[in-house]
Design a protein around this motif. Structure first.
Motif, PDB file in Angstrom:
ATOM      1  N   ILE A   1      63.423 -48.676 -10.559  1.00  0.00           N
ATOM      2  CA  ILE A   1      63.455 -47.224 -10.648  1.00  0.00           C
ATOM      3  C   ILE A   1      63.255 -46.664  -9.246  1.00  0.00           C
ATOM      4  O   ILE A   1      62.247 -46.925  -8.598  1.00  0.00           O
ATOM      5  N   CYS A   2      64.203 -45.876  -8.785  1.00  0.00           N
ATOM      6  CA  CYS A   2      64.162 -45.412  -7.399  1.00  0.00           C
ATOM      7  C   CYS A   2      63.209 -44.249  -7.198  1.00  0.00           C
ATOM      8  O   CYS A   2      62.444 -44.231  -6.242  1.00  0.00           O
ATOM      9  N   ALA A   3      63.250 -43.253  -8.086  1.00  0.00           N
ATOM     10  CA  ALA A   3      62.583 -41.983  -7.799  1.00  0.00           C
ATOM     11  C   ALA A   3      61.301 -41.757  -8.585  1.00  0.00           C
ATOM     12  O   ALA A   3      60.948 -40.626  -8.885  1.00  0.00           O
ATOM     13  N   GLU A   4      60.572 -42.822  -8.924  1.00  0.00           N
ATOM     14  CA  GLU A   4      59.301 -42.600  -9.607  1.00  0.00           C
ATOM     15  C   GLU A   4      58.337 -41.821  -8.710  1.00  0.00           C
ATOM     16  O   GLU A   4      57.564 -40.999  -9.167  1.00  0.00           O
ATOM     17  N   ASN A   5      58.389 -42.102  -7.417  1.00  0.00           N
ATOM     18  CA  ASN A   5      57.552 -41.379  -6.463  1.00  0.00           C
ATOM     19  C   ASN A   5      58.422 -40.350  -5.748  1.00  0.00           C
ATOM     20  O   ASN A   5      59.284 -40.716  -4.954  1.00  0.00           O
ATOM     21  N   PRO A   6      58.233 -39.060  -6.011  1.00  0.00           N
ATOM     22  CA  PRO A   6      59.113 -38.053  -5.409  1.00  0.00           C
ATOM     23  C   PRO A   6      58.896 -37.871  -3.909  1.00  0.00           C
ATOM     24  O   PRO A   6      59.684 -37.203  -3.253  1.00  0.00           O
ATOM     25  N   ILE A   7      57.825 -38.458  -3.366  1.00  0.00           N
ATOM     26  CA  ILE A   7      57.588 -38.370  -1.929  1.00  0.00           C
ATOM     27  C   ILE A   7      58.052 -39.681  -1.314  1.00  0.00           C
ATOM     28  O   ILE A   7      57.299 -40.632  -1.197  1.00  0.00           O
ATOM     29  N   GLY A   8      59.333 -39.753  -0.955  1.00  0.00           N
ATOM     30  CA  GLY A   8      59.909 -41.004  -0.484  1.00  0.00           C
ATOM     31  C   GLY A   8      59.564 -41.286   0.961  1.00  0.00           C
ATOM     32  O   GLY A   8      59.670 -40.420   1.826  1.00  0.00           O
ATOM     33  N   PRO A   9      59.145 -42.524   1.280  1.00  0.00           N
ATOM     34  CA  PRO A   9      58.798 -42.855   2.664  1.00  0.00           C
ATOM     35  C   PRO A   9      60.012 -42.860   3.586  1.00  0.00           C
ATOM     36  O   PRO A   9      59.858 -42.798   4.798  1.00  0.00           O
ATOM     37  N   LEU A  10      61.224 -42.939   3.025  1.00  0.00           N
ATOM     38  CA  LEU A  10      62.427 -42.976   3.849  1.00  0.00           C
ATOM     39  C   LEU A  10      63.093 -41.597   3.972  1.00  0.00           C
ATOM     40  O   LEU A  10      64.183 -41.479   4.499  1.00  0.00           O
ATOM     41  N   ASP A  11      62.437 -40.570   3.478  1.00  0.00           N
ATOM     42  CA  ASP A  11      63.015 -39.227   3.568  1.00  0.00           C
ATOM     43  C   ASP A  11      62.940 -38.720   5.008  1.00  0.00           C
ATOM     44  O   ASP A  11      61.872 -38.667   5.607  1.00  0.00           O
ATOM     45  N   GLN A  12      64.102 -38.392   5.580  1.00  0.00           N
ATOM     46  CA  GLN A  12      64.129 -37.842   6.941  1.00  0.00           C
ATOM     47  C   GLN A  12      64.470 -36.355   6.935  1.00  0.00           C
ATOM     48  O   GLN A  12      64.950 -35.812   7.938  1.00  0.00           O
ATOM     49  N   GLY A  13      64.264 -35.681   5.823  1.00  0.00           N
ATOM     50  CA  GLY A  13      64.562 -34.268   5.754  1.00  0.00           C
ATOM     51  C   GLY A  13      66.042 -33.988   5.572  1.00  0.00           C
ATOM     52  O   GLY A  13      66.477 -32.844   5.691  1.00  0.00           O
ATOM     53  N   LEU A  14      66.834 -35.016   5.254  1.00  0.00           N
ATOM     54  CA  LEU A  14      68.275 -34.843   5.077  1.00  0.00           C
ATOM     55  C   LEU A  14      68.611 -34.575   3.620  1.00  0.00           C
ATOM     56  O   LEU A  14      69.273 -33.607   3.283  1.00  0.00           O
ATOM     57  N   GLU A  15      68.178 -35.459   2.733  1.00  0.00           N
ATOM     58  CA  GLU A  15      68.383 -35.287   1.299  1.00  0.00           C
ATOM     59  C   GLU A  15      67.039 -35.518   0.615  1.00  0.00           C
ATOM     60  O   GLU A  15      66.544 -36.638   0.588  1.00  0.00           O
ATOM     61  N   PRO A  16      66.425 -34.481   0.083  1.00  0.00           N
ATOM     62  CA  PRO A  16      65.151 -34.675  -0.624  1.00  0.00           C
ATOM     63  C   PRO A  16      65.360 -35.503  -1.883  1.00  0.00           C
ATOM     64  O   PRO A  16      66.405 -35.430  -2.521  1.00  0.00           O
ATOM     65  N   MET A  17      64.376 -36.308  -2.225  1.00  0.00           N
ATOM     66  CA  MET A  17      64.496 -37.143  -3.409  1.00  0.00           C
ATOM     67  C   MET A  17      64.595 -36.272  -4.663  1.00  0.00           C
ATOM     68  O   MET A  17      63.921 -35.233  -4.752  1.00  0.00           O
ATOM     69  N   PRO A  18      65.426 -36.649  -5.628  1.00  0.00           N
ATOM     70  CA  PRO A  18      65.585 -35.849  -6.852  1.00  0.00           C
ATOM     71  C   PRO A  18      64.263 -35.719  -7.605  1.00  0.00           C
ATOM     72  O   PRO A  18      63.500 -36.669  -7.700  1.00  0.00           O
TER      73      PRO A  18
END
Length: 293
Positions: free
Chosen positions: A269-286
């Motif tokens: 499951i990819c988006a269980e944690n909505p605060i993704g460590p790989l988020d660079q401000g480009l596409e916020p996690m769903p």
């Protein structure tokens, strides 16, 4: 992520529901739905058997994911001047891309040049899928983990473990007149020569990318895949034709090989944690706007 039914607007709701036991129920429902049109295909006249036996999946060990043909128009690749002596590794850093590729339309080259500047400035970058959005085509086929192909009388379902992503291919059916753009587009297919599955896909959302390098495309992107059983059905040779006059001056072809290998379906499951460590401000996690219940 079903082809023809997933949209970016639906993403937060769908991905939020794929959690804990609900994810497994979703996966089971996909398998059951894939068999609704008839029994899983067995070898017969005109129908090659891509469905693996229990505990067996299709696996690729090709590091690059998809290999271009040695001649003719080429897809985007890494900058040979930067990676002349040291191979790139997307697990550790995003590569600098070759924007001199003559097959790129000017706006694509400019977009990738801006992306190179971003990377060279020391800022992090990852494929869109790192933020739990659909890979799109042909980036989907660059995945090298276990791939499962489930066949029924009127549909083929292609699944990969990463993020439990699913593609659905309607067999012997025409495209819709105006397919709704989606992460994996609208895919229709048919069998040829008793050994090949041909998949034709349109309706791809132009917010996806054609590769893991974040190469953009237009809504006119057209992808044709030929999955051919070789070596007595022990391997698959995949050839992918990519056409988008708005992004590339000429169509190009990439290839990949799969072999049968022991593998189990792993719930991921990819988006269980909505605060993704790989988020660079480009596409916020769903994220879901409201709880499921």
């Amino acid at each position: 992520h079903s082809a023809g039914t997933f949209s970016f607007e639906d993403g937060p709701d769908i991905l939020a529901r794929l959690s804990e036991h609900r994810a497994m129920r979703t996966l089971v429902s996909v398998f059951l739905a894939s068999c609704a049109g008839g029994a899983i295909a067995a070898p017969s006249d005109g129908i090659p058997n891509f469905s693996p036996a229990a505990g067996i999946a299709w696996q690729s060990n090709t590091r690059e994911g998809l290999a271009p043909l040695p001649t003719g128009p080429q897809p985007v690749g890494v900058d040979p001047a930067v990676f002349k002596d040291v191979p790139y590794d997307m697990d550790t850093a995003f590569p600098v891309l070759d924007v001199s590729n003559p097959n790129l339309q000017p706006w694509v080259a400019a977009a990738l040049k801006a992306q190179n500047d971003h990377v060279l400035s020391g800022k992090p970058l990852q494929p869109r899928s790192s933020s739990c959005w659909p890979h799109g085509l042909t980036a989907y086929m660059r995945y090298n983990g276990p791939t499962f192909i489930i066949q029924s009388a009127d549909e083929v379902v292609i699944l990969k473990n990463q993020s439990s992503e699913v593609r659905r291919v309607r067999l012997n059916a025409p495209h819709s007149a105006q397919p709704k753009p989606s992460g994996y587009g609208e895919s229709v297919g048919h069998y040829e020569n008793g050994d090949t599955l041909v998949i034709d896909t349109i309706g791809l959302d132009d917010r996806t990318h054609v590769d893991l390098f974040r190469t953009p495309h237009t809504s006119a992107l057209h992808v044709i895949e030929r999955w051919t059983l070789i070596n007595g059905g022990r391997e698959i040779e995949l050839r992918v034709y990519v056409e988008d006059p708005g992004a590339f001056k000429a169509p190009y072809v990439v290839t990949k090989h799969y072999t049968r290998a022991e593998a189990r379906w792993i719930e991921a499951i990819c988006a269980e944690n909505p605060i993704g460590p790989l988020d660079q401000g480009l596409e916020p996690m769903p994220q879901a706007d409201a709880p499921d219940f």
